[in-house]
Structures are given as C-alpha cells and as structure tokens.
Motif scaffolding. Structure first.
Motif, mmCIF file in Angstrom:
data_model
loop_
_atom_site.group_PDB
_atom_site.id
_atom_site.type_symbol
_atom_site.label_atom_id
_atom_site.label_comp_id
_atom_site.label_asym_id
_atom_site.label_seq_id
_atom_site.Cartn_x
_atom_site.Cartn_y
_atom_site.Cartn_z
ATOM 1 N N ILE A 165 2.158 -7.717 7.676
ATOM 2 C CA ILE A 165 2.139 -6.245 8.503
ATOM 3 C C ILE A 165 3.429 -5.772 8.002
ATOM 4 C CG2 ILE A 165 2.063 -5.048 10.713
ATOM 5 C CD1 ILE A 165 0.442 -7.687 11.769
ATOM 6 N N HIS A 166 3.478 -4.370 7.448
ATOM 7 C CA HIS A 166 4.477 -3.585 7.062
ATOM 8 C C HIS A 166 5.670 -3.444 8.264
ATOM 9 C CE1 HIS A 166 5.865 -1.327 3.525
ATOM 10 N NE2 HIS A 166 6.871 -1.606 4.124
ATOM 11 N N TRP A 167 4.948 -2.816 9.529
ATOM 12 C CA TRP A 167 5.873 -2.492 10.549
ATOM 13 C C TRP A 167 4.901 -2.819 11.603
ATOM 14 C CZ3 TRP A 167 10.918 -0.688 10.001
ATOM 15 C CH2 TRP A 167 11.197 -0.375 8.721
ATOM 16 N N ALA A 170 14.488 -11.197 2.681
ATOM 17 C CA ALA A 170 15.271 -9.970 2.960
ATOM 18 C C ALA A 170 14.914 -8.737 1.875
ATOM 19 C CB ALA A 170 16.684 -10.538 2.381
ATOM 20 N N TRP A 171 14.571 -7.851 2.541
ATOM 21 C CA TRP A 171 14.493 -6.550 1.834
ATOM 22 C C TRP A 171 15.725 -5.648 1.756
ATOM 23 C CZ3 TRP A 171 15.185 -1.855 4.493
ATOM 24 C CH2 TRP A 171 14.512 -1.782 5.655
ATOM 25 N N SER A 172 15.805 -4.689 0.751
ATOM 26 C CA SER A 172 16.824 -4.109 0.298
ATOM 27 C C SER A 172 18.144 -5.329 0.275
ATOM 28 C CB SER A 172 17.476 -3.081 1.232
ATOM 29 O OG SER A 172 16.553 -1.972 1.259
ATOM 30 N N GLY A 198 21.660 -3.762 -0.155
ATOM 31 C CA GLY A 198 21.843 -2.724 0.574
ATOM 32 C C GLY A 198 21.589 -1.356 -0.359
ATOM 33 N N ARG A 199 20.404 -1.617 -0.950
ATOM 34 C CA ARG A 199 19.910 -0.309 -1.812
ATOM 35 C C ARG A 199 20.923 -0.193 -2.851
ATOM 36 N NH1 ARG A 199 15.047 1.884 0.981
ATOM 37 N NH2 ARG A 199 15.033 1.362 3.101
ATOM 38 N N GLY A 200 21.708 -1.226 -3.443
ATOM 39 C CA GLY A 200 22.533 -0.738 -4.341
ATOM 40 C C GLY A 200 23.992 -0.448 -3.909
ATOM 41 N N GLU A 203 0.886 -1.328 0.042
ATOM 42 C CA GLU A 203 -0.164 0.160 0.136
ATOM 43 C C GLU A 203 1.038 1.352 -0.065
ATOM 44 O OE1 GLU A 203 -2.040 -0.376 3.852
ATOM 45 O OE2 GLU A 203 -3.253 1.391 3.314
ATOM 46 N N PHE A 204 1.877 1.206 0.883
ATOM 47 C CA PHE A 204 2.761 2.481 0.885
ATOM 48 C C PHE A 204 3.382 2.818 -0.426
ATOM 49 C CE2 PHE A 204 7.119 3.671 2.272
ATOM 50 C CZ PHE A 204 6.797 5.041 2.763
ATOM 51 N N TYR A 205 3.830 1.717 -1.281
ATOM 52 C CA TYR A 205 4.457 2.191 -2.394
ATOM 53 C C TYR A 205 3.803 3.033 -3.539
ATOM 54 C CZ TYR A 205 7.326 -1.505 -0.324
ATOM 55 O OH TYR A 205 8.233 -2.255 0.324
HETATM 56 O O1 LIG Z 1 10.055 0.293 1.568
HETATM 57 C C1 LIG Z 1 9.559 -0.138 2.526
HETATM 58 O O2 LIG Z 1 8.699 -0.798 2.353
HETATM 59 C C2 LIG Z 1 9.399 0.802 3.462
HETATM 60 O O3 LIG Z 1 8.918 0.689 4.708
HETATM 61 C C3 LIG Z 1 10.320 2.091 3.664
HETATM 62 O O4 LIG Z 1 9.787 2.887 4.693
HETATM 63 C C4 LIG Z 1 11.727 2.104 3.864
HETATM 64 O O5 LIG Z 1 12.128 1.312 5.040
HETATM 65 C C5 LIG Z 1 12.353 2.990 4.281
HETATM 66 O O6 LIG Z 1 13.051 3.111 5.216
HETATM 67 C C6 LIG Z 1 12.253 4.395 3.824
HETATM 68 O O7 LIG Z 1 13.132 5.491 4.271
#
Ligand SMILES: O=C(O)C(=O)[C@@H](O)[C@H](O)C(=O)CO
Ligand SMILES: NC(=O)C1=CN([C@@H]2O[C@H](COP(=O)(O)OP(=O)(O)OC[C@H]3O[C@@H](n4cnc5c(N)ncnc54)[C@H](OP(=O)(O)O)[C@@H]3O)[C@@H](O)[C@H]2O)C=CC1
Length: 269
Positions: A103-105, A182-184, A187-189, A46-48
């Motif tokens: 649940i995202h967070w 694993a997310w990122s 390491g976001r590249g 949803e957040f994206y």
């Molecule tokens: O990308 C996601 O899913 C997030 O939850 C973002 O908030 C990410 O974690 C983030 O750090 C944004 O600064």
C-alpha cells in the motif's frame, strides 16, 4: 549484495533501485543497466507511470533472479476492490507477476487502509503475490492493521536518510519483524553535498553516495536509491569493500534534523 530475511521467510535484496521520476523514454534501458550492474530488486509503482516500460525492460533480462515491487496508489478509493483493480492493471502493464506489493500511502483520513490491507492479504493467500508490505505507515497505522487482521507486513517502505533516520519507527519494526526499506535514501541527492559525509568519503576514498548507502546498511535496513546513470547505478552497489567506524556512524547521527524531502504520511489524503 546481502539479502535480508523477511517475516514470510523470503529473502529481500538489501539494495534495490528506484523508479520514481524515471522518464518512460529511458525506463527500459535503466532496467537493463540496473540488472547488468548487479541489482536484484526493482522498486516500481502504479504512480510512477512507467510500468509498461519496466515490463519491456524485464523482458530483456533474466526476470527469474529479480524481485519486482509495485505499490497500490489508491487516490480514488482504498477499498479491497480498488486494490484488485490496481493489481490487475499493474500485472497487465508489467506483463509479468509482481513479487512484492505494498500500500503506497495509508491515506488515514479516509479510514480505509485496513480494507486495502485485507485486499493485499487476499492477493497473497491466492498466491498472486509472494510478499506484502506497506509504505509510509506510522506506528499507529501498523498497530491497527496488525491488530485488526493479525497479519504483520513484511516491509514498511518509509522516507529515511541521515536527516531523518527514523530511529523510533525502526525500533518498532525490529520488535515486530518488519524490514525498514528507506525511500529517498540519499535525501533525493541533496545529502550528497553535506560536508560531514564528504569528509568521511574523502578519508575512505569512496563517494558521498557510497557513505550514505553504507550507513543505511550498517543500520540494518534495506534501501532503494534511484539513478538513471549506469555508472552511478554501479557505484551505489559497490559498498561492500569498506566499513564506517563507530565514530563515522556517530558523526552521521549528528546530522539528524527531522527534515523531510517528501510528504509526511499524515499530509497525504
Ligand atoms: O515517489 C513516490 O513514491 C511518492 O509517493 C511521491 O509522492 C513522493 O513521495 C513525493 O513526495 C512527491 O512529491
Ligand atoms: N514509497 C514512497 O512513497 C516513495 C518511494 N520512493 C522510491 O525511492 C526511490 C529513491 O528515492 P528518490 O526520491 O529517487 O531519491 P534518492 O535519495 O534515491 O536520490 C536520487 C537522486 O540522487 C542522484 N544520485 C543517485 N546516485 C547518485 C550517485 N552515486 N552520485 C550522485 N548522484 C546520485 C540521482 O540522480 P541521477 O539519476 O542523475 O543519478 C537523483 O537525483 C524512488 O525512485 C522510488 O522508487 C521515493 C519517494 C517516495
């Protein structure tokens, strides 16, 4: 591509592609490029703010072979009712069902994540979603939802890459039959320029991204690297023709610094 087996007996593709910060303008084409490259898992949320465009892309491919993930954001409220509202909105935006919902967070300071988890259990029990999981949960959060509901999440999606391998959390996941996703994972590249990774890549004749992705697979977890570039999407899946040696794994293990590229779970409320 390999599948991992979830604790609800469903398979989970080990590699999916992420959709955070994918511009709505290009999202539809990225979905099509990803599926053409061979991906079978799409990691959305949803957040994206691109779910309508994800849905448009899904209508251009064979939806049946894909696992579609979304996540409950919960910044207003983390109640069971808020979960239902968000899930309805996500389904409407996508125009198709969600396979995996998370649940995202935990937003632990609000002390509502157990209620939110009960909402996800209700969705699963009603047959509205196949698999339920969480994201950014620590061992403490996991223990609490398991103790209070008796339902173990199938997946915990957490930040992980060679700087932050999350060995302790992975061990807890393994002991409780939870898949680490694993997310990122790159390491976001930022890890792609690391000299140790570069040396291993040069020796094996592969790219730095492929080395890191192979490291995740050899740790036994799932991952969701993001790329909007069709060639890099293909490259990130082309990781089954080589192995990292024990010495490579040990060299990558020495990169651990604990550095995060995103928010710590305790710092998001
Ligand atoms: O990308 C996601 O899913 C997030 O939850 C973002 O908030 C990410 O974690 C983030 O750090 C944004 O600064
Ligand atoms: N649950 C959560 O809280 C979170 C979940 N996520 C999920 O994880 C996904 C991935 O994480 P993300 O933060 O995007 O970071 P990644 O670690 O996946 O890195 C993405 C970056 O690496 C680049 N890249 C990808 N593949 C290659 C390659 N083969 N060669 C060179 N560069 C490459 C991308 O650029 P380019 O696109 O130009 O190729 C982009 O800049 C997100 O999209 C999202 O779905 C992310 C953060 C938090």
């Amino acid at each position: 591509m390999d599948d991992l087996l979830l604790n609800d007996s469903h398979p989970l593709p080990a590699i999916g592609f992420g959709l955070y910060k994918v511009d709505p303008e290009v999202t539809e084409d990225v979905i099509v490029a990803g599926v053409e490259a061979g991906y079978r898992l799409v990691d959305g949320a949803e957040f994206y703010h691109n779910e309508p465009q994800v849905g448009a892309g899904l209508r251009r491919v064979d939806r049946g072979q894909l696992t579609v993930t979304s996540k409950f954001w919960g910044d207003d409220e983390m109640s069971r009712d808020a979960v239902m509202r968000s899930f309805d909105a996500t389904e409407k935006a996508l125009g198709t069902n969600v396979d995996v919902y998370m649940i995202h967070w935990p937003r632990a300071k609000r002390d509502q994540y157990v209620d939110a988890w009960r909402g996800l259990i209700e969705l699963r029990d009603a047959g509205r979603v196949r698999t339920i999981g969480v994201s950014n949960f620590t061992e403490e959060h996991l223990r609490r939802i398991i103790d209070e509901t008796g339902v173990v999440p199938a997946i915990n999606q957490v930040e992980s890459h060679p700087w932050l391998p999350q060995h302790e959390l992975r061990a807890f996941h393994d002991a409780n039959d939870i898949i680490t996703q694993a997310w990122s994972p790159l390491g976001r590249g930022r890890l792609l320029a690391d000299p140790t990774i570069g040396q291993i890549a040069d020796r094996l004749g592969v790219s730095p991204a492929q080395v890191i992705i192979r490291w995740h697979l050899q740790l036994g977890g799932a991952l969701i690297p993001k790329s909007t570039n069709p060639e890099r999407l293909r490259e990130n899946l082309d990781v089954y023709g080589f192995d990292l040696t024990d010495a490579d794994m040990a060299a990558i293990a020495r990169l651990e610094t604990g550095e995060r590229t995103g928010t710590h779970p305790d710092d998001r409320d």
